[in-house]
Write a protein that holds these residues in place. Sequence first.
Motif, PDB file in Angstrom:
ATOM      1  N   TRP A 160       0.653  -0.980   0.164  1.00  0.00           N
ATOM      2  CA  TRP A 160      -0.198  -0.280   0.195  1.00  0.00           C
ATOM      3  C   TRP A 160       0.870   0.993   0.029  1.00  0.00           C
ATOM      4  CZ3 TRP A 160      -1.016   4.436   2.768  1.00  0.00           C
ATOM      5  CH2 TRP A 160      -1.550   4.901   2.575  1.00  0.00           C
ATOM      6  N   LEU A 161       2.277   0.994   1.099  1.00  0.00           N
ATOM      7  CA  LEU A 161       2.662   2.250   0.773  1.00  0.00           C
ATOM      8  C   LEU A 161       3.262   2.390  -0.464  1.00  0.00           C
ATOM      9  CD1 LEU A 161       3.809   2.600   4.324  1.00  0.00           C
ATOM     10  CD2 LEU A 161       2.552   3.970   3.821  1.00  0.00           C
ATOM     11  N   LEU A 162       3.744   1.282  -0.948  1.00  0.00           N
ATOM     12  CA  LEU A 162       4.911   1.541  -2.520  1.00  0.00           C
ATOM     13  C   LEU A 162       3.877   2.485  -2.895  1.00  0.00           C
ATOM     14  CD1 LEU A 162       7.048   0.915  -3.908  1.00  0.00           C
ATOM     15  CD2 LEU A 162       6.351  -1.552  -4.173  1.00  0.00           C
ATOM     16  N   ALA A 163       2.662   1.408  -3.850  1.00  0.00           N
ATOM     17  CA  ALA A 163       1.368   2.475  -4.661  1.00  0.00           C
ATOM     18  C   ALA A 163       1.124   3.626  -3.927  1.00  0.00           C
ATOM     19  CB  ALA A 163       0.140   1.416  -4.225  1.00  0.00           C
ATOM     20  N   PHE A 164       1.300   3.944  -3.099  1.00  0.00           N
ATOM     21  CA  PHE A 164       0.595   5.544  -2.751  1.00  0.00           C
ATOM     22  C   PHE A 164       2.158   6.220  -3.222  1.00  0.00           C
ATOM     23  CE2 PHE A 164       0.806   9.332   0.636  1.00  0.00           C
ATOM     24  CZ  PHE A 164      -0.718   9.438   0.452  1.00  0.00           C
ATOM     25  N   THR A 165       3.157   5.803  -2.802  1.00  0.00           N
ATOM     26  CA  THR A 165       3.842   6.648  -3.243  1.00  0.00           C
ATOM     27  C   THR A 165       4.588   7.072  -4.695  1.00  0.00           C
ATOM     28  OG1 THR A 165       5.296   5.935  -1.769  1.00  0.00           O
ATOM     29  CG2 THR A 165       6.686   7.189  -2.851  1.00  0.00           C
ATOM     30  N   LEU A 166       4.064   5.712  -5.772  1.00  0.00           N
ATOM     31  CA  LEU A 166       4.048   5.831  -6.710  1.00  0.00           C
ATOM     32  C   LEU A 166       3.118   7.014  -7.187  1.00  0.00           C
ATOM     33  CD1 LEU A 166       4.978   2.109  -7.428  1.00  0.00           C
ATOM     34  CD2 LEU A 166       6.165   3.944  -7.909  1.00  0.00           C
ATOM     35  N   SER A 167       1.391   6.439  -6.565  1.00  0.00           N
ATOM     36  CA  SER A 167       0.924   7.032  -7.017  1.00  0.00           C
ATOM     37  C   SER A 167       1.359   9.225  -7.043  1.00  0.00           C
ATOM     38  CB  SER A 167      -0.278   7.294  -6.385  1.00  0.00           C
ATOM     39  OG  SER A 167      -2.354   8.439  -7.197  1.00  0.00           O
ATOM     40  N   LEU A 168       2.043   9.355  -5.537  1.00  0.00           N
ATOM     41  CA  LEU A 168       2.006  11.660  -5.514  1.00  0.00           C
ATOM     42  C   LEU A 168       2.828  11.410  -6.149  1.00  0.00           C
ATOM     43  CD1 LEU A 168       2.893  10.636  -1.543  1.00  0.00           C
ATOM     44  CD2 LEU A 168       1.062  11.535  -2.298  1.00  0.00           C
ATOM     45  N   ASP A 169       4.209  10.852  -7.164  1.00  0.00           N
ATOM     46  CA  ASP A 169       4.901  11.229  -7.967  1.00  0.00           C
ATOM     47  C   ASP A 169       4.473  10.789  -9.380  1.00  0.00           C
ATOM     48  OD1 ASP A 169       8.101  11.201  -8.493  1.00  0.00           O
ATOM     49  OD2 ASP A 169       8.072   9.357  -9.471  1.00  0.00           O
ATOM     50  N   ASP A 170       3.147  10.626  -9.875  1.00  0.00           N
ATOM     51  CA  ASP A 170       3.357  10.022 -10.933  1.00  0.00           C
ATOM     52  C   ASP A 170       2.772  11.075 -11.882  1.00  0.00           C
ATOM     53  OD1 ASP A 170       2.450   8.370 -13.741  1.00  0.00           O
ATOM     54  OD2 ASP A 170       0.922   9.357 -13.021  1.00  0.00           O
ATOM     55  N   SER A 179     -10.477  20.465 -14.306  1.00  0.00           N
ATOM     56  CA  SER A 179     -10.295  20.748 -12.021  1.00  0.00           C
ATOM     57  C   SER A 179      -9.391  19.476 -11.261  1.00  0.00           C
ATOM     58  CB  SER A 179     -12.015  20.640 -12.207  1.00  0.00           C
ATOM     59  OG  SER A 179     -12.043  19.618 -12.832  1.00  0.00           O
ATOM     60  N   SER A 180      -9.040  18.832 -12.201  1.00  0.00           N
ATOM     61  CA  SER A 180      -8.574  17.865 -11.093  1.00  0.00           C
ATOM     62  C   SER A 180      -6.577  17.549 -11.769  1.00  0.00           C
ATOM     63  CB  SER A 180      -8.745  16.209 -12.244  1.00  0.00           C
ATOM     64  OG  SER A 180      -8.907  15.670 -12.975  1.00  0.00           O
ATOM     65  N   THR A 181      -6.078  18.525 -11.289  1.00  0.00           N
ATOM     66  CA  THR A 181      -4.651  18.601 -11.341  1.00  0.00           C
ATOM     67  C   THR A 181      -4.143  18.204 -10.101  1.00  0.00           C
ATOM     68  OG1 THR A 181      -5.006  21.094 -13.209  1.00  0.00           O
ATOM     69  CG2 THR A 181      -2.873  20.106 -12.046  1.00  0.00           C
ATOM     70  N   THR A 182      -3.006  17.419 -11.088  1.00  0.00           N
ATOM     71  CA  THR A 182      -2.517  16.578  -9.320  1.00  0.00           C
ATOM     72  C   THR A 182      -1.037  17.297  -9.217  1.00  0.00           C
ATOM     73  OG1 THR A 182      -1.228  15.273 -11.252  1.00  0.00           O
ATOM     74  CG2 THR A 182      -2.835  13.992 -10.103  1.00  0.00           C
ATOM     75  N   LEU A 183      -0.727  17.444  -8.354  1.00  0.00           N
ATOM     76  CA  LEU A 183       0.896  18.411  -7.459  1.00  0.00           C
ATOM     77  C   LEU A 183       1.352  17.624  -8.597  1.00  0.00           C
ATOM     78  CD1 LEU A 183       1.351  20.636  -5.788  1.00  0.00           C
ATOM     79  CD2 LEU A 183       2.562  18.344  -4.458  1.00  0.00           C
ATOM     80  N   PRO A 184       2.242  16.844  -8.999  1.00  0.00           N
ATOM     81  CA  PRO A 184       3.259  17.100  -9.843  1.00  0.00           C
ATOM     82  C   PRO A 184       3.099  17.414 -11.435  1.00  0.00           C
ATOM     83  CG  PRO A 184       2.788  14.736  -9.167  1.00  0.00           C
ATOM     84  CD  PRO A 184       1.890  15.881  -8.237  1.00  0.00           C
ATOM     85  N   ILE A 185       1.354  17.855 -11.828  1.00  0.00           N
ATOM     86  CA  ILE A 185       0.994  18.553 -12.928  1.00  0.00           C
ATOM     87  C   ILE A 185       0.929  19.863 -13.238  1.00  0.00           C
ATOM     88  CG2 ILE A 185      -0.392  18.756 -14.730  1.00  0.00           C
ATOM     89  CD1 ILE A 185      -1.590  16.472 -14.140  1.00  0.00           C
ATOM     90  N   LYS A 186       0.718  20.235 -11.838  1.00  0.00           N
ATOM     91  CA  LYS A 186       1.339  21.678 -11.595  1.00  0.00           C
ATOM     92  C   LYS A 186       2.931  22.133 -11.288  1.00  0.00           C
ATOM     93  CE  LYS A 186      -1.283  25.670 -10.281  1.00  0.00           C
ATOM     94  NZ  LYS A 186      -2.142  26.403 -10.899  1.00  0.00           N
ATOM     95  N   ILE A 187       3.769  21.271 -10.368  1.00  0.00           N
ATOM     96  CA  ILE A 187       4.919  21.890 -10.423  1.00  0.00           C
ATOM     97  C   ILE A 187       5.145  22.069 -11.583  1.00  0.00           C
ATOM     98  CG2 ILE A 187       7.185  20.845  -9.679  1.00  0.00           C
ATOM     99  CD1 ILE A 187       5.666  20.119  -7.088  1.00  0.00           C
ATOM    100  N   PHE A 188       5.109  20.540 -12.534  1.00  0.00           N
ATOM    101  CA  PHE A 188       6.071  20.806 -13.338  1.00  0.00           C
ATOM    102  C   PHE A 188       5.607  21.137 -14.744  1.00  0.00           C
ATOM    103  CE2 PHE A 188       5.850  19.028 -18.436  1.00  0.00           C
ATOM    104  CZ  PHE A 188       7.499  19.144 -18.392  1.00  0.00           C
ATOM    105  N   SER A 189       4.264  22.487 -14.518  1.00  0.00           N
ATOM    106  CA  SER A 189       3.721  23.529 -15.314  1.00  0.00           C
ATOM    107  C   SER A 189       4.931  25.011 -14.771  1.00  0.00           C
ATOM    108  CB  SER A 189       2.220  23.123 -15.079  1.00  0.00           C
ATOM    109  OG  SER A 189       1.618  22.471 -15.517  1.00  0.00           O
ATOM    110  N   ALA A 190       4.470  25.187 -14.005  1.00  0.00           N
ATOM    111  CA  ALA A 190       4.997  26.282 -12.849  1.00  0.00           C
ATOM    112  C   ALA A 190       7.058  26.245 -13.319  1.00  0.00           C
ATOM    113  CB  ALA A 190       4.616  25.853 -11.545  1.00  0.00           C
TER     114      ALA A 190
END
Length: 270
Positions: A191-201, A212-223
Amino acid sequence: MRRFSWFNATSLTFGFAFLYLPMLMLIIYSFNESRLVTVWAGFSTKWYGELMQNEAFLDAAWVTIKVAFWSSSLATILGTMAAYIMVRAGRFRGRGLFSGMIYAPLVMPEVITGLSLLLFFIAVDVNRGILTIVLAHTTFAMCYVSVVVTSRLVSFDNALEEAALDLGCTPFDAFRSVTLPIIFPAVISGWLLAFTLSLDDLVIATFTSGPSSTTLPIKIFSAVRLGVTPEINALSTIMILLVTVGVISASLVSRSMAIKAKADERKAEQ
């Protein structure tokens, strides 16, 4: 006992420096007074305050956490079921095909996975949003969970489960009362491995997210495409801190649960 030679110490130092020196630089410059990220102008925490008032980043972080929680939970359930079938079912027709389909996402390029999911969602007329990101992350994370749980199940003593069945338990009761508590540390690790992979994707989320569903990695990459700001450094430092605390906590919890499971297993064998 073999001595820790200077060659080993030097190799270890260079290895850790290669891995963590960029992160250390990022953490240091997150406390920079200057708006220029490469010019040090003194210590300051004002960029963390600016970050806490940036609603766009906070909304993206909340979407990312929700997606990671639900996708890792679904991936854990499906991955555990797949691992149990692979280990307990023995040989059956189509086992090779089933195994290949379970582990294919491990070697599949993320661009191909993201593009195929995008075409699928368009074909079935599903609007892209949090639901589609959750489904997409579940598809590639469940194979990692399956690998982790399978490694624990193959070393599991089947006699314990067979004893529970002989005592009148149904297969589900034997799994719930005997098998699941013993393999639970592996399930938590998955579960922790899957959670980390999802956070990073980033790649798959880019294909399957909606307006209306922008994730944090997408937001950082755009910025970052417009330039690195001290707020990005502060946000990255917080993420590094959270991941570090999570990994240490998970390691301690998994270790204590593994010790308890082995003690219970030895007690049951007596």
